[in-house]
Design an enzyme around this catalytic site. Structure first.
Site, PDB file in Angstrom:
ATOM      1  N   GLU A   1      40.194  46.018  47.648  1.00  0.00           N
ATOM      2  CA  GLU A   1      38.730  45.951  47.839  1.00  0.00           C
ATOM      3  C   GLU A   1      38.069  47.305  47.591  1.00  0.00           C
ATOM      4  O   GLU A   1      37.273  47.787  48.423  1.00  0.00           O
ATOM      5  CB  GLU A   1      38.392  45.408  49.240  1.00  0.00           C
ATOM      6  CG  GLU A   1      38.854  43.988  49.425  1.00  0.00           C
ATOM      7  CD  GLU A   1      38.300  43.292  50.665  1.00  0.00           C
ATOM      8  OE1 GLU A   1      37.735  43.958  51.545  1.00  0.00           O
ATOM      9  OE2 GLU A   1      38.424  42.047  50.738  1.00  0.00           O
TER      10      GLU A   1
ATOM     11  N   GLU B   1      43.148  37.074  48.763  1.00  0.00           N
ATOM     12  CA  GLU B   1      42.695  36.860  50.145  1.00  0.00           C
ATOM     13  C   GLU B   1      41.727  35.693  50.135  1.00  0.00           C
ATOM     14  O   GLU B   1      40.682  35.761  49.462  1.00  0.00           O
ATOM     15  CB  GLU B   1      42.002  38.101  50.724  1.00  0.00           C
ATOM     16  CG  GLU B   1      42.941  39.264  50.975  1.00  0.00           C
ATOM     17  CD  GLU B   1      42.276  40.435  51.690  1.00  0.00           C
ATOM     18  OE1 GLU B   1      41.366  40.199  52.521  1.00  0.00           O
ATOM     19  OE2 GLU B   1      42.667  41.580  51.406  1.00  0.00           O
TER      20      GLU B   1
HETATM   21  O1  AHR Z   1      42.110  40.176  55.878  1.00  0.00           O
HETATM   22  C1  AHR Z   1      41.304  41.027  56.631  1.00  0.00           C
HETATM   23  C2  AHR Z   1      40.575  42.051  55.772  1.00  0.00           C
HETATM   24  O2  AHR Z   1      39.654  41.406  54.958  1.00  0.00           O
HETATM   25  C3  AHR Z   1      41.416  42.838  54.800  1.00  0.00           C
HETATM   26  O3  AHR Z   1      41.997  43.953  55.380  1.00  0.00           O
HETATM   27  C4  AHR Z   1      40.426  43.242  53.763  1.00  0.00           C
HETATM   28  O4  AHR Z   1      41.014  43.399  52.497  1.00  0.00           O
HETATM   29  C5  AHR Z   1      39.378  42.150  53.817  1.00  0.00           C
HETATM   30  O5  AHR Z   1      38.105  42.681  53.894  1.00  0.00           O
END
Ligand code: AHR
Length: 515
Positions: free
Chosen positions: A177, A296
């Site tokens: 990110e 994610e």
């Molecule tokens: O999964 C939780 C968080 O969400 C992770 O650390 C990050 O990559 C995202 O913002």
């Protein structure tokens, strides 16, 4: 409840092939965050722990899910992580402040524990690199430690740590990110693109067999979405294999007609990212097809107290700043969340031609399908089940479904179909699997399956998940409140499937076909 069923048709044909489903889309994610690692997968002294301190009850549930690949060690955590802190004798490892989650990291579970754990679990590792506070030089050292056979400083150090064979980690994420201002070491697209390119070159020089993921947009709504991808790929197109996407959804307005179609927004996000990848390639006169790593994705909104605590606001959480493994982001998922997760999984399957990796974030305790109590039991959250079904029955050939369904409008989009579905063909065992969600809050849905050349012979099984209370959850005291049931009323007449889906239900219909 409206007693008139909706009517919807799903048309599939064995020749409408979208592509094989990559088993890596049934992946997940473990970050050093909250209790994901400590008292999640790793708890020496737990009654089920093995000689490495890995919880056996959790390993059993993960094996049940047949998770294919696990991304590690973050997440936001990785952008401040020094990997060297996590190797060597555990007694000599430093305790460190983790600025991403305001916790103390003991480093008692590190790189080699993770590799031992994934090997035990039969899972492919996916290693994320720190491109926040660190850069190509430390990435070079890490891959030499992990993937070089021996005879050099870092590979020999690994051998002295008891790993004579290289770890041979194939999948590497170039940061996490990096577009997000919350990220430690946040960068502009061009700053990130340059560092990602140089890191990618080094990684592939050390080990040409690796596959690399450039950090894409951390959300569809990011202001930089689009320009970020084009700029990052301007620098990295010829050096990377994937670009990442992240998406979390929440039923924040307590309105299911708004919440469930967020899987359609995931579809938009995927299609737009594919277009950006192809546009970047076209501009560079390259034939390279960048694949998508949706590394994610999940529902995430229940535990607002953790978010307040992380922002330094007053919250009901009792832990102090810098505690070790505090209970953070422990969302207790309900029936509605299982529908959202099932719908998002359908979206991933319906984009199987370009999405080749996906990680349900996360795996244990932190926004996870599996929950544990320290020293106590582990249990399956509601969202465990759609993932389980996808992983068990979705590893085939994704067929391009044609859906004719009545539509409804949400607060933010018009014309969402009540029926969302995907169809997976298993030609090796003459089986077709339909995953379907009826998103109507108050109407059953009469599903007609027009299966064309598939010539379905019989219904093998129909599994359905629904509950009269969409807020019902599973907990250690009532672990089977929301569980799938077998249904028997699906009919096949002259090759057409007919099944009446409950309002707000997740369904898996397995059919025997003659081809
Ligand atoms: O999964 C939780 C968080 O969400 C992770 O650390 C990050 O990559 C995202 O913002």
């Amino acid at each position: 409840m409206n007693s008139t069923p909706l009517q919807a048709t799903l048309i599939v044909d064995r020749d409408f092939v979208l592509g094989p489903v990559d088993s890596k889309i049934f992946g997940s994610f473990i970050e050093h965050l909250g209790r994901a690692v400590y008292t999640g997968v790793f708890e020496p002294g737990h009654p089920s722990a093995d000689s490495d301190g890995f919880r056996g009850d959790v390993l059993d549930l993960i094996r049940e899910l047949n998770v294919s690949i696990v991304r590690y060690p973050g997440g936001n955590f990785v952008s401040g992580f020094n990997w060297e802190d996590s190797i060597g004798p555990q007694g000599g490892r430093p305790r460190r402040l983790d600025l991403a989650w305001m916790s103390t990291e003991s480093n008692q579970f590190g790189l080699n524990e993770f590799m031992t754990w994934v090997r035990k679990a039969g899972i492919e590792p996916m290693m994320a690199l720190n491109l926040g506070t660190r850069g190509p030089s430390e990435a070079r050292d890490l891959i030499e430690y992990c993937n070089h056979p021996g005879g050099t400083r870092w590979s020999d150090l690994r051998r002295t740590h008891g790993f004579s064979e290289a770890h041979r980690i194939k999948y590497w994420c170039l940061g996490n990110e990096m577009d997000g201002p919350w990220q430690i070491g946040h960068k502009t697209a061009s700053e990130y693109g340059r560092i990602a390119c140089e890191t990618a070159k080094i990684l592939k020089w050390v080990d040409p067999s690796v596959s690399l993921v450039a950090s894409g947009s951390s959300g569809h709504a990011m202001n930089t979405f689009g320009t970020w991808e084009l700029e990052v790929l301007h620098h990295t197109l010829e050096h990377v294999d994937f670009i990442s996407l992240h998406m979390y959804n929440g039923n924040v307005m307590d309105d299911l007609t708004h919440y469930l179609p967020l899987s359609d927004e995931m579809d938009d996000f995927i299609r737009e990212t594919v277009s950006l990848c192809d546009a970047a390639a076209a501009k560079q006169k390259s034939r390279k097809k960048i694949m998508l790593s949706f590394d994610e994705w999940n529902a995430w909104y229940h535990d607002q107290e953790s978010l307040k605590w992380l922002r330094g606001e007053k919250s009901s959480l009792t832990q102090a700043k810098w505690d070790e493994a505090p209970p953070l982001l422990e969302d207790h998922y309900n029936m509605a969340d299982a529908l959202l997760v099932g719908s998002m999984l359908i979206t991933l399957l319906n984009n199987a031609d370009r999405v080749k990796i996906a990680c349900l974030a996360q795996l244990v305790n932190v926004i996870a399908p599996i929950m544990t109590r320290p020293g106590g039991p582990a249990w399956r959250q509601t969202i465990f089940y759609p993932f389980l079904h996808g992983s068990r029955f979705g590893r085939g050939v994704s067929l391009r479904p044609v859906i004719r369904s009545p539509l409804f409008d949400t607060r933010h989009r018009q014309g969402s179909p009540y029926l969302t579905a995907s169809a997976i063909h298993h030609p090796d065992k003459n089986e077709l699997v339909i995953f379907a969600v009826n998103r109507s809050v108050d109407q059953s849905l009469q599903l007609t399956g027009d299966l064309r050349s598939l010539e379905a012979d019989s219904v093998i099984e129909w599994l359905s998940l629904s509950h009269s209370d969409t807020k019902a959850i599973n907990g250690p005291e009532n672990p089977a409140q929301v569980i799938p049931v077998s249904r028997t009323e699906a009919r096949l007449e002259t090759g057409r499937l007919s099944a009446l889906l409950n309002p707000l239900s997740w369904n898996v219909i397995r059919l025997k076909t003659s081809k």
